[in-house]
Write an enzyme that holds these catalytic residues in place. Structure first.
Site, PDB file in Angstrom:
ATOM      1  CB  CYS A  71      -0.963   0.002   1.177  1.00 44.07           C
ATOM      2  SG  CYS A  71      -2.121  -1.365   1.104  1.00 44.07           S
ATOM      3  CG  HIS A  95      -3.236   3.697   1.807  1.00 47.03           C
ATOM      4  ND1 HIS A  95      -3.680   3.210   0.603  1.00 47.03           N
ATOM      5  CD2 HIS A  95      -3.306   2.658   2.683  1.00 47.03           C
ATOM      6  CE1 HIS A  95      -3.994   1.930   0.744  1.00 47.03           C
ATOM      7  NE2 HIS A  95      -3.782   1.577   1.984  1.00 47.03           N
ATOM      8  CG  ASN A 144      -6.675  -0.599   0.973  1.00 44.44           C
ATOM      9  OD1 ASN A 144      -5.926  -0.203   0.090  1.00 44.44           O
ATOM     10  ND2 ASN A 144      -6.238  -1.043   2.140  1.00 44.44           N
TER      11      ASN A 144
HETATM   12  O1  UT7 Z   1      -3.898  -0.860   3.405  1.00 46.41           O
HETATM   13  C1  UT7 Z   1      -3.067  -1.504   4.312  1.00 46.41           C
HETATM   14  C2  UT7 Z   1      -3.398  -1.138   5.665  1.00 46.41           C
HETATM   15  N1  UT7 Z   1      -4.623  -1.779   6.071  1.00 46.41           N
HETATM   16  C3  UT7 Z   1      -5.342  -1.199   6.989  1.00 46.41           C
HETATM   17  O2  UT7 Z   1      -4.974  -0.119   7.388  1.00 46.41           O
HETATM   18  C4  UT7 Z   1      -6.522  -1.912   7.582  1.00 46.41           C
HETATM   19  C5  UT7 Z   1      -6.565  -1.608   9.034  1.00 46.41           C
HETATM   20  N2  UT7 Z   1      -7.644  -2.259   9.757  1.00 46.41           N
HETATM   21  C6  UT7 Z   1      -8.945  -1.914   9.632  1.00 46.41           C
HETATM   22  O3  UT7 Z   1      -9.294  -1.087   8.813  1.00 46.41           O
HETATM   23  C7  UT7 Z   1      -9.941  -2.525  10.598  1.00 46.41           C
HETATM   24  O4  UT7 Z   1      -9.240  -3.175  11.611  1.00 46.41           O
HETATM   25  C8  UT7 Z   1     -10.921  -3.515   9.933  1.00 46.41           C
HETATM   26  C9  UT7 Z   1     -11.920  -2.743   9.072  1.00 46.41           C
HETATM   27  C10 UT7 Z   1     -10.163  -4.507   9.091  1.00 46.41           C
HETATM   28  C11 UT7 Z   1     -11.721  -4.285  10.989  1.00 46.41           C
HETATM   29  O5  UT7 Z   1     -12.365  -3.392  11.876  1.00 46.41           O
HETATM   30  P1  UT7 Z   1     -12.302  -3.653  13.441  1.00 46.41           P
HETATM   31  O6  UT7 Z   1     -13.168  -2.650  14.063  1.00 46.41           O
HETATM   32  O7  UT7 Z   1     -10.853  -3.675  13.817  1.00 46.41           O
HETATM   33  O8  UT7 Z   1     -12.974  -5.067  13.607  1.00 46.41           O
HETATM   34  P2  UT7 Z   1     -12.370  -6.464  14.110  1.00 46.41           P
HETATM   35  O9  UT7 Z   1     -11.407  -7.015  13.127  1.00 46.41           O
HETATM   36  O10 UT7 Z   1     -11.910  -6.295  15.531  1.00 46.41           O
HETATM   37  O11 UT7 Z   1     -13.680  -7.348  14.106  1.00 46.41           O
HETATM   38  C12 UT7 Z   1     -14.820  -7.018  14.907  1.00 46.41           C
HETATM   39  C13 UT7 Z   1     -15.924  -8.024  14.645  1.00 46.41           C
HETATM   40  C14 UT7 Z   1     -15.487  -9.482  14.721  1.00 46.41           C
HETATM   41  O12 UT7 Z   1     -16.528 -10.199  15.342  1.00 46.41           O
HETATM   42  P3  UT7 Z   1     -16.386 -10.646  16.881  1.00 46.41           P
HETATM   43  O13 UT7 Z   1     -15.145 -11.507  16.936  1.00 46.41           O
HETATM   44  O14 UT7 Z   1     -16.258  -9.362  17.646  1.00 46.41           O
HETATM   45  O15 UT7 Z   1     -17.663 -11.366  17.106  1.00 46.41           O
HETATM   46  C15 UT7 Z   1     -15.386  -9.887  13.270  1.00 46.41           C
HETATM   47  O16 UT7 Z   1     -15.631 -11.262  13.079  1.00 46.41           O
HETATM   48  O17 UT7 Z   1     -16.452  -7.827  13.321  1.00 46.41           O
HETATM   49  C16 UT7 Z   1     -16.498  -9.082  12.635  1.00 46.41           C
HETATM   50  N3  UT7 Z   1     -16.302  -8.845  11.220  1.00 46.41           N
HETATM   51  C17 UT7 Z   1     -17.324  -8.639  10.354  1.00 46.41           C
HETATM   52  N4  UT7 Z   1     -18.647  -8.581  10.537  1.00 46.41           N
HETATM   53  C18 UT7 Z   1     -19.404  -8.325   9.458  1.00 46.41           C
HETATM   54  C19 UT7 Z   1     -15.134  -8.793  10.543  1.00 46.41           C
HETATM   55  N5  UT7 Z   1     -15.391  -8.537   9.241  1.00 46.41           N
HETATM   56  C20 UT7 Z   1     -16.722  -8.438   9.109  1.00 46.41           C
HETATM   57  C21 UT7 Z   1     -17.584  -8.180   8.014  1.00 46.41           C
HETATM   58  N6  UT7 Z   1     -18.909  -8.123   8.239  1.00 46.41           N
HETATM   59  N7  UT7 Z   1     -17.105  -7.953   6.770  1.00 46.41           N
END
Ligand code: UT7
Length: 319
Positions: A114, A246, A276
């Site tokens: 990225c 980004h 992204n």
């Molecule tokens: O470009 C390179 C750099 N990349 C980034 O900068 C990405 C950085 N990270 C992020 O943008 C965020 O961490 C994410 C968008 C990937 C995830 O958001 P989050 O608030 O950190 O969520 P999480 O990974 O902690 O997941 C929270 C919950 C989980 O459920 P439980 O375990 O709390 O029951 C996941 O299973 O959300 C669930 N989850 C989803 N639910 C519905 C994860 N993906 C999805 C989804 N739809 N697509």
């Protein structure tokens, strides 16, 4: 007078097919509500069979050359940032070279995921300052849809395909790329990676990410490198007209701007419509804001990105 690389023109290209969150929710266990709330993403573009990193890059490069009023044969350097090349080799940069009908130039790919566009900009800018070329194409192009695990809802909803390009031209004066700061820390390889490769599995592999850990590092690293970049040229956050970041997550953009004390209206946002697009996201956002008239000649821009590796970087540009 100082010889600098100025941005003479910008261009971008997106695949034909636009995919909404609702459309994804028909095949993946997710919802429009979750994706919008956690990321700000509403749509992404997905490459069709005949659209590749190379074809998108070529289209973006043509538009950037048109905007700059520069003919392809004047280009002496092509640096193309991608983590999703058309083939393992030859470089996608040489494919763009051929498609544009450029008989001879320096052409190669840069791989910093990225942050790739920032790395490519840094390399091209120093080659221009050093005299290797007077005119360069710097391109970020990706087809991440081809390396996504479409059954992994935690990653497949986050990415899209596209390309952006700038024409850099040597000029003496105050405008141009003022400073580029780049970093890498390979200790974090396992937080964002592809589980395949030519020398290990012999396969292309799929993207894997520990999203919340990447998120934490992103805000800290981006705020730090932005500060470092401005300090290098004796400027501060108040001097910045536009942040061109980004586009990984709306919450990262907001948190980084807050940390630097930059008002949200100065941040160019495309993540809602493009998702992204990895190395393509900064030049895509730049081209959009140049074409709609927000970014004007003389404005101070800061570009920033962070990605797999980890790699991260920022640039200060007097447009
Ligand atoms: O470009 C390179 C750099 N990349 C980034 O900068 C990405 C950085 N990270 C992020 O943008 C965020 O961490 C994410 C968008 C990937 C995830 O958001 P989050 O608030 O950190 O969520 P999480 O990974 O902690 O997941 C929270 C919950 C989980 O459920 P439980 O375990 O709390 O029951 C996941 O299973 O959300 C669930 N989850 C989803 N639910 C519905 C994860 N993906 C999805 C989804 N739809 N697509």
């Amino acid at each position: 007078m100082t010889r600098r690389a100025i941005i003479a023109g910008t261009g971008s290209a997106l695949p034909v097919r636009r995919v909404s969150n609702e459309e994804l929710a028909r095949t993946v266990d997710t919802s429009d509500e979750w994706i919008v709330e956690r990321t700000g993403i509403r749509y992404r573009y997905i490459a069709g069979e005949n659209e590749t990193t190379g074809t998108l890059a070529t289209e973006a490069a043509r538009r950037a050359l048109d905007a700059a009023g520069i003919a392809p044969e004047q280009v002496k350097l092509i640096v193309l940032a991608t983590a999703t090349p058309d083939q393992t080799f030859p470089s996608t940069a040489t494919k763009v070279q051929t498609a544009l009908g450029i008989a001879d130039c320096v052409a190669f790919d840069v791989q910093a995921v990225c942050s790739g566009f920032l790395y490519a900009l840094g390399v091209a800018e120093s080659m221009i300052r050093g005299g290797t070329a007077d005119v360069a194409l710097v391109i970020g192009s990706e087809t991440f849809s081809r390396i996504l695990d479409w059954e992994d809802r935690a990653t497949c909803v986050l990415f899209g395909d596209g390309a952006g390009a700038v024409v850099l031209k040597a000029e003496e004066g105050e405008r141009g790329v003022l400073s580029v700061k780049l970093h890498a820390d390979g200790r974090h390889n396992q937080l964002l990676y592809v589980d395949g490769g030519p020398s290990t599995t012999g396969t292309v592999g799929k993207l894997r990410m520990k999203g919340s850990e990447v998120f934490r590092h992103a805000v800290v690293n981006l705020a730090t490198v932005l500060g470092e970049t401005l300090e290098a040229v004796g400027l501060s956050a108040e001097d910045v007209d536009w942040v061109v970041p980004h586009q990984a997550n709306r919450r990262i953009l907001d948190a980084t701007a807050r940390k630097l004390g930059l008002p949200p209206e100065k941040v160019i946002i495309t993540v809602d419509r493009h998702a992204n697009t990895s190395a393509a996201s900064v030049p895509l956002a730049l081209d959009e804001a140049v074409r709609d008239g927000r970014i004007k000649r003389g404005d101070l821009l800061v570009l920033e990105a962070m990605g797999g590796g980890f790699t991260w970087g920022a640039a200060a540009v007097r447009y």
